[in-house]
Design a protein around this motif. Structure first.
Motif, PDB file in Angstrom:
ATOM      1  N   VAL A 149      -4.778  22.922   9.238  1.00  0.00           N
ATOM      2  CA  VAL A 149      -4.847  21.473   9.402  1.00  0.00           C
ATOM      3  C   VAL A 149      -4.406  20.818   8.106  1.00  0.00           C
ATOM      4  O   VAL A 149      -4.932  21.125   7.037  1.00  0.00           O
ATOM      5  CB  VAL A 149      -6.283  21.010   9.752  1.00  0.00           C
ATOM      6  N   GLY A 150      -3.431  19.926   8.199  1.00  0.00           N
ATOM      7  CA  GLY A 150      -2.932  19.242   7.018  1.00  0.00           C
ATOM      8  C   GLY A 150      -2.901  17.746   7.212  1.00  0.00           C
ATOM      9  O   GLY A 150      -2.939  17.249   8.336  1.00  0.00           O
ATOM     10  N   VAL A 151      -2.844  17.032   6.106  1.00  0.00           N
ATOM     11  CA  VAL A 151      -2.742  15.575   6.120  1.00  0.00           C
ATOM     12  C   VAL A 151      -1.540  15.194   5.269  1.00  0.00           C
ATOM     13  O   VAL A 151      -1.382  15.688   4.151  1.00  0.00           O
ATOM     14  CB  VAL A 151      -4.014  14.916   5.550  1.00  0.00           C
ATOM     15  N   VAL A 152      -0.693  14.314   5.814  1.00  0.00           N
ATOM     16  CA  VAL A 152       0.505  13.860   5.118  1.00  0.00           C
ATOM     17  C   VAL A 152       0.535  12.338   5.149  1.00  0.00           C
ATOM     18  O   VAL A 152       0.268  11.731   6.176  1.00  0.00           O
ATOM     19  CB  VAL A 152       1.781  14.405   5.809  1.00  0.00           C
ATOM     20  N   ILE A 153       0.872  11.718   4.027  1.00  0.00           N
ATOM     21  CA  ILE A 153       1.019  10.265   3.978  1.00  0.00           C
ATOM     22  C   ILE A 153       2.447   9.920   4.366  1.00  0.00           C
ATOM     23  O   ILE A 153       3.403  10.406   3.738  1.00  0.00           O
ATOM     24  CB  ILE A 153       0.717   9.712   2.568  1.00  0.00           C
ATOM     25  N   HIS A 154       2.606   9.101   5.382  1.00  0.00           N
ATOM     26  CA  HIS A 154       3.938   8.662   5.809  1.00  0.00           C
ATOM     27  C   HIS A 154       4.560   7.827   4.685  1.00  0.00           C
ATOM     28  O   HIS A 154       3.974   6.857   4.229  1.00  0.00           O
ATOM     29  CB  HIS A 154       3.832   7.842   7.095  1.00  0.00           C
ATOM     30  N   GLN A 155       5.740   8.220   4.251  1.00  0.00           N
ATOM     31  CA  GLN A 155       6.414   7.577   3.119  1.00  0.00           C
ATOM     32  C   GLN A 155       7.520   6.661   3.630  1.00  0.00           C
ATOM     33  O   GLN A 155       8.684   7.016   3.629  1.00  0.00           O
ATOM     34  CB  GLN A 155       6.993   8.637   2.174  1.00  0.00           C
ATOM     35  N   ASN A 156       7.168   5.445   4.077  1.00  0.00           N
ATOM     36  CA  ASN A 156       8.212   4.573   4.620  1.00  0.00           C
ATOM     37  C   ASN A 156       8.683   3.505   3.648  1.00  0.00           C
ATOM     38  O   ASN A 156       9.740   2.944   3.820  1.00  0.00           O
ATOM     39  CB  ASN A 156       7.746   3.923   5.926  1.00  0.00           C
ATOM     40  N   SER A 157       7.912   3.181   2.621  1.00  0.00           N
ATOM     41  CA  SER A 157       8.348   2.155   1.660  1.00  0.00           C
ATOM     42  C   SER A 157       8.015   2.575   0.235  1.00  0.00           C
ATOM     43  O   SER A 157       7.269   1.914  -0.470  1.00  0.00           O
ATOM     44  CB  SER A 157       7.702   0.803   1.993  1.00  0.00           C
ATOM     45  N   GLY A 158       8.540   3.703  -0.169  1.00  0.00           N
ATOM     46  CA  GLY A 158       8.279   4.210  -1.513  1.00  0.00           C
ATOM     47  C   GLY A 158       7.177   5.252  -1.518  1.00  0.00           C
ATOM     48  O   GLY A 158       6.420   5.388  -0.569  1.00  0.00           O
ATOM     49  N   ARG A 159       7.090   5.985  -2.610  1.00  0.00           N
ATOM     50  CA  ARG A 159       6.129   7.082  -2.746  1.00  0.00           C
ATOM     51  C   ARG A 159       4.702   6.556  -2.880  1.00  0.00           C
ATOM     52  O   ARG A 159       4.426   5.683  -3.702  1.00  0.00           O
ATOM     53  CB  ARG A 159       6.502   7.903  -3.979  1.00  0.00           C
ATOM     54  N   LYS A 160       3.787   7.094  -2.075  1.00  0.00           N
ATOM     55  CA  LYS A 160       2.363   6.769  -2.145  1.00  0.00           C
ATOM     56  C   LYS A 160       1.565   8.051  -2.222  1.00  0.00           C
ATOM     57  O   LYS A 160       1.855   9.016  -1.522  1.00  0.00           O
ATOM     58  CB  LYS A 160       1.925   5.993  -0.903  1.00  0.00           C
ATOM     59  N   THR A 161       0.539   8.069  -3.052  1.00  0.00           N
ATOM     60  CA  THR A 161      -0.340   9.223  -3.177  1.00  0.00           C
ATOM     61  C   THR A 161      -1.713   8.881  -2.606  1.00  0.00           C
ATOM     62  O   THR A 161      -2.020   7.715  -2.351  1.00  0.00           O
ATOM     63  CB  THR A 161      -0.493   9.630  -4.653  1.00  0.00           C
ATOM     64  N   PHE A 162      -2.547   9.906  -2.429  1.00  0.00           N
ATOM     65  CA  PHE A 162      -3.892   9.673  -1.915  1.00  0.00           C
ATOM     66  C   PHE A 162      -4.691   8.750  -2.828  1.00  0.00           C
ATOM     67  O   PHE A 162      -5.491   7.943  -2.363  1.00  0.00           O
ATOM     68  CB  PHE A 162      -4.639  10.996  -1.733  1.00  0.00           C
ATOM     69  N   GLY A 163      -4.469   8.837  -4.131  1.00  0.00           N
ATOM     70  CA  GLY A 163      -5.174   7.988  -5.084  1.00  0.00           C
ATOM     71  C   GLY A 163      -4.826   6.517  -4.962  1.00  0.00           C
ATOM     72  O   GLY A 163      -5.602   5.654  -5.376  1.00  0.00           O
ATOM     73  N   GLU A 164      -3.682   6.212  -4.388  1.00  0.00           N
ATOM     74  CA  GLU A 164      -3.256   4.821  -4.213  1.00  0.00           C
ATOM     75  C   GLU A 164      -3.750   4.193  -2.910  1.00  0.00           C
ATOM     76  O   GLU A 164      -3.580   3.002  -2.693  1.00  0.00           O
ATOM     77  CB  GLU A 164      -1.728   4.739  -4.258  1.00  0.00           C
ATOM     78  N   LEU A 165      -4.364   4.989  -2.055  1.00  0.00           N
ATOM     79  CA  LEU A 165      -4.861   4.486  -0.776  1.00  0.00           C
ATOM     80  C   LEU A 165      -6.310   4.022  -0.931  1.00  0.00           C
ATOM     81  O   LEU A 165      -7.101   4.665  -1.608  1.00  0.00           O
ATOM     82  CB  LEU A 165      -4.797   5.572   0.299  1.00  0.00           C
ATOM     83  N   SER A 166      -6.657   2.931  -0.281  1.00  0.00           N
ATOM     84  CA  SER A 166      -8.054   2.488  -0.315  1.00  0.00           C
ATOM     85  C   SER A 166      -8.794   3.105   0.868  1.00  0.00           C
ATOM     86  O   SER A 166      -8.269   3.190   1.975  1.00  0.00           O
ATOM     87  CB  SER A 166      -8.129   0.965  -0.250  1.00  0.00           C
ATOM     88  N   SER A 167      -9.969   3.581   0.622  1.00  0.00           N
ATOM     89  CA  SER A 167     -10.846   4.156   1.659  1.00  0.00           C
ATOM     90  C   SER A 167     -10.242   5.367   2.369  1.00  0.00           C
ATOM     91  O   SER A 167     -10.468   5.557   3.567  1.00  0.00           O
ATOM     92  CB  SER A 167     -11.214   3.092   2.684  1.00  0.00           C
ATOM     93  N   ALA A 168      -9.476   6.179   1.666  1.00  0.00           N
ATOM     94  CA  ALA A 168      -8.913   7.390   2.282  1.00  0.00           C
ATOM     95  C   ALA A 168     -10.005   8.435   2.432  1.00  0.00           C
ATOM     96  O   ALA A 168     -10.838   8.606   1.548  1.00  0.00           O
ATOM     97  CB  ALA A 168      -7.781   7.938   1.423  1.00  0.00           C
ATOM     98  N   GLY A 169     -10.015   9.110   3.548  1.00  0.00           N
ATOM     99  CA  GLY A 169     -11.000  10.157   3.751  1.00  0.00           C
ATOM    100  C   GLY A 169     -10.802  10.841   5.083  1.00  0.00           C
ATOM    101  O   GLY A 169     -10.004  10.422   5.909  1.00  0.00           O
ATOM    102  N   LEU A 170     -11.537  11.945   5.269  1.00  0.00           N
ATOM    103  CA  LEU A 170     -11.467  12.665   6.526  1.00  0.00           C
ATOM    104  C   LEU A 170     -12.825  13.273   6.831  1.00  0.00           C
ATOM    105  O   LEU A 170     -13.636  13.496   5.936  1.00  0.00           O
ATOM    106  CB  LEU A 170     -10.396  13.750   6.512  1.00  0.00           C
TER     107      LEU A 170
END
Length: 83
Positions: A22-43
């Motif tokens: 099981v993997g998680v990938v951030i969709h990169q549609n408007s520039g590079r984004k990391t998990f640290g740049e997301l608010s309230s990221a979790g699983l």
């Protein structure tokens, strides 16, 4: 899912495979984004009412994708390895 040497359009059952990743990938549609740049990221991974895994991605904050779990699908043995 693509499996080398197999027809990806076949009706082959995925349940015939013993390991599930099981993997998680951030969709990169408007520039590079990391998990640290997301608010309230979790699983949260649950089986019935039992929580198997909960994570907020702080250990991989500089990443854009990560493997979060590997499950074995052996009916005689239930195994889980959190990655």
């Amino acid at each position: 899912m693509f499996f080398p040497g197999r027809n990806p359009c076949s009706a082959e059952k995925v349940s015939s495979f013993a390991r599930v990743v099981v993997g998680v990938v951030i969709h990169q549609n408007s520039g590079r984004k990391t998990f640290g740049e997301l608010s309230s990221a979790g699983l949260q991974v649950v089986e019935g009412y039992e929580e198997l895994l909960k994570d907020d991605f702080t250990q991989v904050s500089a990443s854009t994708a990560t493997t979060v779990a590997e499950f074995t699908r052996d009916a005689r043995q239930r195994g889980i390895s959190m990655g």
